[in-house]
Design an enzyme around this catalytic site. Structure first.
Site, PDB file in Angstrom:
ATOM      1  N   GLU A   1     -45.449  -3.853 -18.383  1.00 56.86           N
ATOM      2  CA  GLU A   1     -45.666  -4.434 -19.751  1.00 56.86           C
ATOM      3  C   GLU A   1     -46.465  -3.928 -21.559  1.00 56.86           C
ATOM      4  O   GLU A   1     -47.206  -5.043 -20.920  1.00 56.86           O
ATOM      5  CB  GLU A   1     -45.940  -6.103 -19.574  1.00 56.86           C
ATOM      6  CG  GLU A   1     -44.614  -6.947 -19.043  1.00 56.86           C
ATOM      7  CD  GLU A   1     -43.684  -7.120 -19.405  1.00 56.86           C
ATOM      8  OE1 GLU A   1     -43.620  -7.039 -20.897  1.00 56.86           O
ATOM      9  OE2 GLU A   1     -42.103  -7.532 -19.433  1.00 56.86           O
ATOM     10  N   GLY A   2     -46.656  -2.507 -20.667  1.00 59.55           N
ATOM     11  CA  GLY A   2     -47.638  -1.515 -21.216  1.00 59.55           C
ATOM     12  C   GLY A   2     -48.820  -1.329 -20.068  1.00 59.55           C
ATOM     13  O   GLY A   2     -49.697  -2.216 -19.953  1.00 59.55           O
TER      14      GLY A   2
END
Ligand SMILES: Cc1cc2nc3c(=O)[nH]c(=O)nc-3n(C[C@H](O)[C@H](O)[C@H](O)COP(=O)(O)OP(=O)(O)OC[C@H]3O[C@@H](n4cnc5c(N)ncnc54)[C@H](O)[C@@H]3O)c2cc1C
Length: 393
Positions: free
Chosen positions: A363-364
């Site tokens: 998610e980054g």
């Protein structure tokens, strides 16, 4: 300013904690050693409504918000990080995108199944050469009569081969870059879709991850989600909620490690006393507790603001960045309190340590969260005001 959770959320927290500790925690070590997708416990989570917390009631969800989602994800993660990842993915982007961009038929067709947990969802954005720079994806969606043909390969897909529904980002207009990327819903078993072997990875073994390959995979026009070329923009604008989810998961893993370390420091004897008497043990415990509390506050605040209609891009990234780095710090420090036993597979500390590591990547990555936070700071500077603004402003 009110810091206490509302009574109904406290009740939900107690219920999920009791369930997670009695049904998920006891199987976590075995699933780590002998990895498999944990269907029996996932079905029980579905019965408890844990997969549709934020989906509107009319589509089979509970119609609750990010705060309820964060509180329950922490409980599940404190029992087992893999279950929390699967919960986070299924209840996150696939349902958020269907609610936001799905036609009435699409919402009716897929949301009740995902929200009830009878179907597990997956989100297919990353590719072998395109992770942080996701818009560089190469999977193509070629227009054909009645729909599109998908060709390309996705990497690191949580639930690959197990999930029933895949949201796939593919480019129908490469020249348009990110604005040429559309989102499609693909169901397990559709012709032209295949899966790689489960990745051999450091932790979260039960949250099986595979590549997903599309070769001439036909998807009808009724499987395109939202307008053509809007897929990437939709996915990016839904990341805030997903990042709060990973922050909550990180807090849960850290809490499990901290609780174990505190109890162990009390019972372990050295030099004729309990090791809790040594400042070399109590100071790390104090640091762990402090960081854990700060991570939880950042997470719950981002969720609370989001539920009130604020745009929380910066706050969600701050929560994700700080909570995931806290999970790394706490699991490492907690393992140290256990000494050699922390290093042993007979105790859960080394599993918490391994499971926490990926929260700084998916998610980054932490670096990307800093990029996002920095960009938001400059926006605030240009706007001439600090702090979150309402999403419709
Ligand atoms: C267990 C697991 C499950 C996953 N599940 C999914 C899933 O379900 N669906 C999905 O689509 N993806 C999934 N991913 C993929 C994940 O989202 C990517 O791994 C992540 O976005 C990072 O991309 P990358 O691995 O290609 O790293 P890269 O983008 O190649 O980055 C390499 C390094 O460069 C740094 N870097 C890159 N760009 C910048 C920049 N602009 N500034 C500063 N530093 C930078 C990164 O922080 C990193 O340290 C999963 C990954 C893992 C490990």
């Amino acid at each position: 300013m009110e810091f206490a959770l509302p009574e109904e959320l406290l009740a939900m927290q107690r219920t999920v904690r009791a369930f997670a500790q009695s049904e998920i925690a006891p199987v976590a070590a075995e699933l780590d050693r002998d990895p498999r997708f944990p269907w029996p416990t996932l079905r029980r989570m579905g019965e408890l409504g844990l997969f549709g917390l934020t989906t509107p009631e009319e589509h089979g969800g509970a119609g609750l918000g990010s705060l309820a989602s964060a509180v329950t994800l922490e409980e599940v993660a404190a029992a087992d990080a893999s279950h929390a990842t699967i919960m986070s993915v299924t209840s996150g982007l696939p349902q958020t995108l269907l609610v936001q961009a799905g036609s009435r038929e699409q919402r009716e067709r897929w949301l009740p199944r995902l929200a009830s947990g009878s179907w597990i969802g997956a989100f297919c954005l990353s590719e072998a050469h395109a992770g942080s720079d996701a818009a560089a994806l190469r999977t193509r969606a070629r227009k054909v009569p009645g729909g599109f043909e998908l060709d390309g390969s996705k990497a690191w897909i949580t639930g690959g081969g197990e999930a029933h529904l895949y949201i796939v980002l593919a480019s129908s207009d490469p020249a348009a870059g990110a604005r040429g990327i559309s989102a499609f819903v693909v169901e397990l078993g559709q012709e032209g879709m295949s899966f790689g072997a489960p990745e051999a990875k450091l932790g979260q073994h039960a949250a099986v991850t595979t590549s997903v390959t599309f070769e001439g995979c036909f998807v009808g026009d009724d499987q395109r989600l939202g307008a053509e070329g809007q897929g990437f923009v939709m996915a990016m604008s839904s990341l805030d909620g997903a990042r709060i989810g990973i922050a909550a998961q990180s807090v849960g893993i850290a809490r499990a490690a901290f609780d174990a370390a505190l109890a162990y420091a009390d019972e372990r004897q050295a030099f004729g006393v309990s090791v809790r008497e040594f400042q070399g043990v109590s100071f790390p415990l104090a640091d762990m507790a402090t960081r854990l509390e700060a991570a939880r506050l950042l997470t719950l605040r981002a969720a609370w603001l989001r539920d009130r209609g604020y745009r929380v891009t910066k706050e969600a990234s701050m929560a994700k960045l700080y909570a995931s780095e806290t999970a790394a710090f706490v699991t490492d420090a907690a393992l140290q309190v256990f000494g050699a036993y922390g290093y042993s597979r007979d105790y859960p500390l080394e599993r918490y340590y391994r499971d926490a590591r990926v929260t700084r990547i998916y998610e980054g990555t932490s670096e990307i969260q800093r990029v996002v936070i920095g960009r938001q700071l400059y926006r605030e500077l240009e706007r001439g005001s600090r702090g979150p603004v309402l999403a419709d402003e």
